[in-house]
Design an enzyme around this catalytic site. Sequence first.
Site, PDB file in Angstrom:
ATOM      1  N   SER A 196      -4.949  -0.659  -0.908  1.00 31.40           N
ATOM      2  CA  SER A 196      -6.356  -0.728  -0.495  1.00 31.40           C
ATOM      3  C   SER A 196      -6.599  -1.472   0.811  1.00 31.40           C
ATOM      4  O   SER A 196      -7.739  -1.518   1.282  1.00 31.40           O
ATOM      5  CB  SER A 196      -7.189  -1.368  -1.608  1.00 31.40           C
ATOM      6  N   LYS A 229      -8.442   0.419   3.369  1.00 34.28           N
ATOM      7  CA  LYS A 229      -9.907   0.452   3.387  1.00 34.28           C
ATOM      8  C   LYS A 229     -10.464  -0.274   4.614  1.00 34.28           C
ATOM      9  O   LYS A 229     -11.626  -0.047   4.994  1.00 34.28           O
ATOM     10  CB  LYS A 229     -10.468  -0.152   2.098  1.00 34.28           C
ATOM     11  N   SER A 251     -12.975  -3.285  -4.277  1.00 36.24           N
ATOM     12  CA  SER A 251     -12.044  -2.250  -3.823  1.00 36.24           C
ATOM     13  C   SER A 251     -12.319  -0.926  -4.530  1.00 36.24           C
ATOM     14  O   SER A 251     -11.400  -0.188  -4.895  1.00 36.24           O
ATOM     15  CB  SER A 251     -10.592  -2.692  -4.063  1.00 36.24           C
TER      16      SER A 251
END
Length: 336
Positions: A40, A43, A98
Amino acid sequence: MSGATGLPGKLTASAWLVADCESGEVLASFAAHRRLPPASTLKMLFADTVLKKFDRTERYKVTDADLADIPAGSSLVGVKPGITYTVEQLWQGVFLRSGNDAVHVLAHMNGGVAKTVAEMQARAEDLQALDTHVVSPDGFDHKGQLSSAYDLTLFARHGLKNADFREYCHTKIANFPAGGKKTFQIQNTDRLLTGAWGVKTYDGLIGVKNGFTSNAGNTFTGAATRGGRTLLATVMHPTSGYNAVYEETSALLDWAFTHGGSAQPVGTLVEPLSEGGARATPTRRTAQAAAGAPGTGSGGPSAWRLLEGASGTVALLAGGVWALRRRGKRGGKHAN
């Protein structure tokens, strides 16, 4: 050799890098261009690509189609079809929990997942993050989805120039819509920020983003400010306990705040092409070094040097080094 005095002695990460956020000077690194699943932490690139497109007060009613393409096993914040969310709430879901559900809603608002992935890849190329290949906007494990400690640091550095990005990654808790007038509280999963699960909070921490999948292991990029200086540290795939990604980040930041001011810079984070950055050009020698080939020396301004330090063999970037293209294969099952 300069830049290595007092480096932490128990670093287990597959790759790491520590740099000055303002100047872009790389203070030390290990396998900084090794292409690894980012989880993640990708991101950060998603946010840097999409964040400016929507006003944070804009409202959006989620549909079933917005959530139809979320990978099974994803981390979720709890977005539900039929509920109207502000853009600010969706970004809180991305940064704090997340949430792949929040990512996919924003991606559909942006014209769809495929369009968003293409824009993220274009942004990575503009940032000269040449180790990164984007397959999905959420960082979930997909074949060929790769990045590096160097590239993740580029994403964090550029993202932090945006005030909203900086605010979201620093937010510890928020109230998230549950339908009607009901809400539930969400907490940031960055343990250096919140002190959860026995991790000591890091003094001066700004953010930025953590990640985990069973394939990628733990990944984290953190930024902290002390004494007017902001430093960035990225740690990927430590082999010790679940908190190791935070502990090793803390150790690297401590080292950099203590020794970084007097250490000779060993590299530089490149600037985006769209903001006047010089285009990086790989050399055969640097590509061999990135792949771990023996005998790579100081054959030019973008060559790598190997330093035997307290943490083992530490690869330090020579002046003017940049992200390198190198093929890599990763696979496996996952749970983001």
